[in-house]
Scaffold this motif. Structure first.
Motif, PDB file in Angstrom:
ATOM      1  N   UNK A 123       0.828  -1.208   0.000  1.00  0.00           N
ATOM      2  CA  UNK A 123       0.000   0.000   0.000  1.00  0.00           C
ATOM      3  C   UNK A 123       0.862   1.257   0.000  1.00  0.00           C
ATOM      4  N   UNK A 124       1.915   1.258   0.801  1.00  0.00           N
ATOM      5  CA  UNK A 124       2.796   2.418   0.892  1.00  0.00           C
ATOM      6  C   UNK A 124       3.570   2.628  -0.400  1.00  0.00           C
ATOM      7  N   UNK A 125       4.060   1.536  -0.989  1.00  0.00           N
ATOM      8  CA  UNK A 125       4.845   1.660  -2.216  1.00  0.00           C
ATOM      9  C   UNK A 125       3.998   2.190  -3.363  1.00  0.00           C
ATOM     10  N   UNK A 126       2.790   1.672  -3.492  1.00  0.00           N
ATOM     11  CA  UNK A 126       1.896   2.153  -4.553  1.00  0.00           C
ATOM     12  C   UNK A 126       1.518   3.606  -4.307  1.00  0.00           C
ATOM     13  N   UNK A 127       1.127   3.921  -3.074  1.00  0.00           N
ATOM     14  CA  UNK A 127       0.741   5.289  -2.751  1.00  0.00           C
ATOM     15  C   UNK A 127       1.897   6.256  -2.834  1.00  0.00           C
ATOM     16  N   UNK A 128       3.110   5.739  -2.599  1.00  0.00           N
ATOM     17  CA  UNK A 128       4.281   6.603  -2.623  1.00  0.00           C
ATOM     18  C   UNK A 128       4.636   7.116  -3.996  1.00  0.00           C
ATOM     19  N   UNK A 129       4.220   6.417  -5.039  1.00  0.00           N
ATOM     20  CA  UNK A 129       4.533   6.888  -6.398  1.00  0.00           C
ATOM     21  C   UNK A 129       3.314   7.457  -7.115  1.00  0.00           C
ATOM     22  N   UNK A 130       2.124   7.112  -6.639  1.00  0.00           N
ATOM     23  CA  UNK A 130       0.921   7.596  -7.315  1.00  0.00           C
ATOM     24  C   UNK A 130       0.073   8.521  -6.454  1.00  0.00           C
ATOM     25  N   UNK A 131       0.208   8.401  -5.135  1.00  0.00           N
ATOM     26  CA  UNK A 131      -0.656   9.148  -4.221  1.00  0.00           C
ATOM     27  C   UNK A 131      -1.972   8.447  -3.988  1.00  0.00           C
ATOM     28  N   UNK A 132      -2.235   7.427  -4.783  1.00  0.00           N
ATOM     29  CA  UNK A 132      -3.509   6.725  -4.735  1.00  0.00           C
ATOM     30  C   UNK A 132      -3.720   6.038  -3.383  1.00  0.00           C
TER      31      UNK A 132
END
Length: 213
Positions: A123-132
């Motif tokens: 969750x953090x890795x995805x959100x860290x590059x997309x903000x999603x």
């Protein structure tokens, strides 16, 4: 797991150094709403992304910084691959259902739902590059800063699984396109790591197989 934690904690300083001399003013409520809306809009239009990255890690017990390089691949909404190429080869990838880690000829596959830790990491890795799913998540206390060319979004973890790893996650968002270009992870120990994304290619064709090996 030790290598994974090194990689994760090593996700992300170049930006901290770069912006150390650039003050960020607290955002007004209207600015906060605008920042969130613009990041969501940019994230929604970003079906895929591939880029190079440079990672720098500062450890409290070392004088020298640890520098790594690699490639990152993202596909909406929950697929991501961090591929380290220097100074070692290591891969962390998820297709949303499983996490794949590999080093040399050794590859591991772990169902995301079987581990809260891996679920939070993904969750953090995805959100860290997309903000999603990260910038307005109830799992974080969020502060917004306004700089000359960037916004600084500081996320303080509220969930135990994440609090045990990090004391803060900082997203640097370009005003020009409202895309995240760097992320800092601040550990409980005070160690700090950053990654800076460069040579971004937005909406390039990416096969799903990239995220499952």
């Amino acid at each position: 797991m030790n290598k994974l934690m090194y990689v994760l904690s090593g996700l992300l300083l170049c930006a901290a150094t770069m912006f150390a001399q650039s003050p960020y003013l607290p955002a007004t409520e209207a600015q906060k709403k605008e920042i969130i809306d613009k990041i969501k809009q940019a994230s929604g239009g970003m079906k895929t992304m591939r880029c190079d990255f440079t990672q720098v890690k500062e450890l409290s017990f070392m004088d020298e910084k640890v520098v790594s390089e690699g490639k990152m691949f993202y596909k909406q909404t929950d697929k991501i691959r961090w591929e380290y190429t220097k100074p070692y080869i290591y891969v962390f990838a998820t297709d949303g259902k499983n996490v794949y880690t590999s080093s040399g000829s050794n590859t591991n596959k772990i169902p995301v739902k079987s581990s809260k830790l891996f679920s939070e990491i993904s969750h953090i890795l995805v959100g860290g590059v997309s903000g999603n799913g990260l910038i307005d998540s109830p799992d974080f206390a969020t502060q917004f800063g306004v700089g000359k060319e960037d916004y600084l979004v500081t996320l303080t973890p509220l969930k135990k699984e994440v609090k045990d790893l990090f004391s803060a996650i900082q997203l640097y968002v370009r005003k020009a396109d409202h895309r995240i270009r760097a992320v800092d992870l601040v550990e409980k120990s005070g160690d700090k790591t950053s990654i800076q994304l460069k040579n971004l290619q937005i909406n390039a064709v990416l096969d799903d197989e990239v995220f499952s090996r």
